[in-house]
Design a protein around this motif. Structure first.
Motif, PDB file in Angstrom:
ATOM      1  N   PRO A  96       0.941  -1.153  -0.256  1.00  0.00           N
ATOM      2  CA  PRO A  96      -0.269  -0.340   0.195  1.00  0.00           C
ATOM      3  C   PRO A  96       0.308   1.198  -0.169  1.00  0.00           C
ATOM      4  O   PRO A  96      -0.092   2.383   0.520  1.00  0.00           O
ATOM      5  N   TRP A  97       2.272   1.232  -0.319  1.00  0.00           N
ATOM      6  CA  TRP A  97       2.682   2.398   0.025  1.00  0.00           C
ATOM      7  C   TRP A  97       2.488   3.515  -1.029  1.00  0.00           C
ATOM      8  O   TRP A  97       2.740   4.014  -0.566  1.00  0.00           O
ATOM      9  N   THR A  98       2.067   2.710  -1.955  1.00  0.00           N
ATOM     10  CA  THR A  98       1.472   4.078  -3.199  1.00  0.00           C
ATOM     11  C   THR A  98       0.122   5.089  -2.511  1.00  0.00           C
ATOM     12  O   THR A  98       0.107   6.341  -2.580  1.00  0.00           O
ATOM     13  N   TRP A  99      -0.541   4.067  -2.071  1.00  0.00           N
ATOM     14  CA  TRP A  99      -1.784   5.279  -1.372  1.00  0.00           C
ATOM     15  C   TRP A  99      -1.415   5.421  -0.426  1.00  0.00           C
ATOM     16  O   TRP A  99      -1.926   7.121   0.123  1.00  0.00           O
ATOM     17  N   GLY A 100      -0.215   5.527   0.839  1.00  0.00           N
ATOM     18  CA  GLY A 100       0.337   6.686   1.522  1.00  0.00           C
ATOM     19  C   GLY A 100       0.484   7.536   0.938  1.00  0.00           C
ATOM     20  O   GLY A 100       0.238   8.607   2.033  1.00  0.00           O
ATOM     21  N   THR A 101       1.083   8.083  -0.281  1.00  0.00           N
ATOM     22  CA  THR A 101       1.368   9.379  -0.418  1.00  0.00           C
ATOM     23  C   THR A 101      -0.268   9.961  -0.685  1.00  0.00           C
ATOM     24  O   THR A 101       0.497  11.531  -0.556  1.00  0.00           O
ATOM     25  N   GLY A 102      -0.895   9.603  -0.749  1.00  0.00           N
ATOM     26  CA  GLY A 102      -2.407  10.348  -0.780  1.00  0.00           C
ATOM     27  C   GLY A 102      -2.546  11.123   0.465  1.00  0.00           C
ATOM     28  O   GLY A 102      -3.194  12.277   1.263  1.00  0.00           O
ATOM     29  N   ILE A 103      -2.338   9.740   1.315  1.00  0.00           N
ATOM     30  CA  ILE A 103      -2.621  10.734   2.907  1.00  0.00           C
ATOM     31  C   ILE A 103      -1.721  11.620   3.571  1.00  0.00           C
ATOM     32  O   ILE A 103      -2.082  12.498   3.998  1.00  0.00           O
ATOM     33  N   ALA A 104      -0.550  11.723   3.102  1.00  0.00           N
ATOM     34  CA  ALA A 104       0.670  12.232   3.292  1.00  0.00           C
ATOM     35  C   ALA A 104       0.612  13.598   2.385  1.00  0.00           C
ATOM     36  O   ALA A 104       0.194  14.971   2.783  1.00  0.00           O
ATOM     37  N   GLY A 105       0.137  13.569   1.252  1.00  0.00           N
ATOM     38  CA  GLY A 105      -0.294  14.822   0.593  1.00  0.00           C
ATOM     39  C   GLY A 105      -1.852  15.629   1.493  1.00  0.00           C
ATOM     40  O   GLY A 105      -1.330  16.886   1.330  1.00  0.00           O
ATOM     41  N   ALA A 106      -3.200  14.557   1.625  1.00  0.00           N
ATOM     42  CA  ALA A 106      -4.051  15.476   2.358  1.00  0.00           C
ATOM     43  C   ALA A 106      -3.485  16.196   3.621  1.00  0.00           C
ATOM     44  O   ALA A 106      -3.850  17.075   3.764  1.00  0.00           O
ATOM     45  N   ALA A 107      -2.543  15.387   4.466  1.00  0.00           N
ATOM     46  CA  ALA A 107      -1.916  16.215   5.538  1.00  0.00           C
ATOM     47  C   ALA A 107      -1.570  17.351   4.968  1.00  0.00           C
ATOM     48  O   ALA A 107      -1.453  18.599   6.429  1.00  0.00           O
ATOM     49  N   ILE A 108      -0.402  17.309   4.292  1.00  0.00           N
ATOM     50  CA  ILE A 108       0.610  18.335   3.925  1.00  0.00           C
ATOM     51  C   ILE A 108      -0.368  19.672   3.357  1.00  0.00           C
ATOM     52  O   ILE A 108      -0.758  20.877   4.219  1.00  0.00           O
ATOM     53  N   LEU A 109      -1.811  19.096   2.596  1.00  0.00           N
ATOM     54  CA  LEU A 109      -3.074  19.614   2.412  1.00  0.00           C
ATOM     55  C   LEU A 109      -3.247  20.915   3.140  1.00  0.00           C
ATOM     56  O   LEU A 109      -3.273  22.091   3.985  1.00  0.00           O
ATOM     57  N   ILE A 110      -3.498  19.902   4.510  1.00  0.00           N
ATOM     58  CA  ILE A 110      -4.480  20.718   5.609  1.00  0.00           C
ATOM     59  C   ILE A 110      -2.981  21.288   6.646  1.00  0.00           C
ATOM     60  O   ILE A 110      -4.363  22.798   6.680  1.00  0.00           O
TER      61      ILE A 110
ATOM     62  N   ALA B 239       6.135  14.514   9.430  1.00  0.00           N
ATOM     63  CA  ALA B 239       5.561  13.187   9.428  1.00  0.00           C
ATOM     64  C   ALA B 239       5.191  12.651   7.526  1.00  0.00           C
ATOM     65  O   ALA B 239       5.365  11.766   7.571  1.00  0.00           O
ATOM     66  N   SER B 240       4.352  13.683   7.412  1.00  0.00           N
ATOM     67  CA  SER B 240       4.173  13.512   5.680  1.00  0.00           C
ATOM     68  C   SER B 240       5.460  13.920   4.714  1.00  0.00           C
ATOM     69  O   SER B 240       5.902  13.309   4.384  1.00  0.00           O
ATOM     70  N   LEU B 241       6.302  14.710   5.201  1.00  0.00           N
ATOM     71  CA  LEU B 241       7.489  15.008   4.668  1.00  0.00           C
ATOM     72  C   LEU B 241       8.345  13.928   4.633  1.00  0.00           C
ATOM     73  O   LEU B 241       9.033  13.480   3.870  1.00  0.00           O
ATOM     74  N   ALA B 242       8.884  13.104   5.566  1.00  0.00           N
ATOM     75  CA  ALA B 242       9.454  12.062   6.067  1.00  0.00           C
ATOM     76  C   ALA B 242       8.964  10.852   5.342  1.00  0.00           C
ATOM     77  O   ALA B 242       9.586  10.209   4.691  1.00  0.00           O
ATOM     78  N   TYR B 243       7.374  10.830   5.221  1.00  0.00           N
ATOM     79  CA  TYR B 243       6.819   9.653   4.214  1.00  0.00           C
ATOM     80  C   TYR B 243       6.851   9.784   2.600  1.00  0.00           C
ATOM     81  O   TYR B 243       8.056   8.946   2.613  1.00  0.00           O
ATOM     82  N   LEU B 244       6.786  11.096   1.881  1.00  0.00           N
ATOM     83  CA  LEU B 244       7.621  11.297   1.301  1.00  0.00           C
ATOM     84  C   LEU B 244       9.074  10.823   0.290  1.00  0.00           C
ATOM     85  O   LEU B 244       9.392  10.352  -0.535  1.00  0.00           O
ATOM     86  N   VAL B 245       9.641  11.813   1.823  1.00  0.00           N
ATOM     87  CA  VAL B 245      11.375  11.452   1.415  1.00  0.00           C
ATOM     88  C   VAL B 245      11.334  10.210   1.098  1.00  0.00           C
ATOM     89  O   VAL B 245      12.315   8.962   0.365  1.00  0.00           O
ATOM     90  N   LEU B 246      10.799   8.917   2.524  1.00  0.00           N
ATOM     91  CA  LEU B 246      10.892   7.862   2.492  1.00  0.00           C
ATOM     92  C   LEU B 246      10.205   6.810   0.740  1.00  0.00           C
ATOM     93  O   LEU B 246      11.066   6.019   0.603  1.00  0.00           O
TER      94      LEU B 246
END
Length: 92
Positions: free
Chosen positions: A21-35, A65-72
């Protein structure tokens, strides 16, 4: 609250070894950054706005945490790190 539910669902799906599910997490991270960015434009929960220290810390942790996820994720996609390798035949 919706971001917390979707993040929890992502963690539960991630516990199943056959699912990637790693690609799904980018949507969650992107939503958190947008929020976070929308919150900065409004009244973000910072100490000088009247929020408690834990609330302000959690608010900032959401961004980091969102930025770290996107980097990883980028490192995983580039091949620098491996998440759940399909085989264990290491040649080192």
């Amino acid at each position: 609250m919706g971001c917390v539910r979707s993040s929890g669902a992502f963690v539960l799906v991630g516990l199943v070894p056959s699912v990637r599910p790693w690609t799904w997490g980018t949507g969650i991270a992107g939503a958190a950054i947008l929020i976070y960015l929308v919150g900065i434009a409004g009244t973000a929960p910072y100490v000088w706005n009247g929020a408690s220290i834990p609330q302000a810390a959690i608010w900032n942790l959401m961004l980091f945490a969102s930025l770290a996820y996107l980097v990883l994720y980028a490192a995983q996609r580039y091949g620098m790190i491996v998440a759940a390798p399909d085989n264990q035949n290491f040649m080192d």
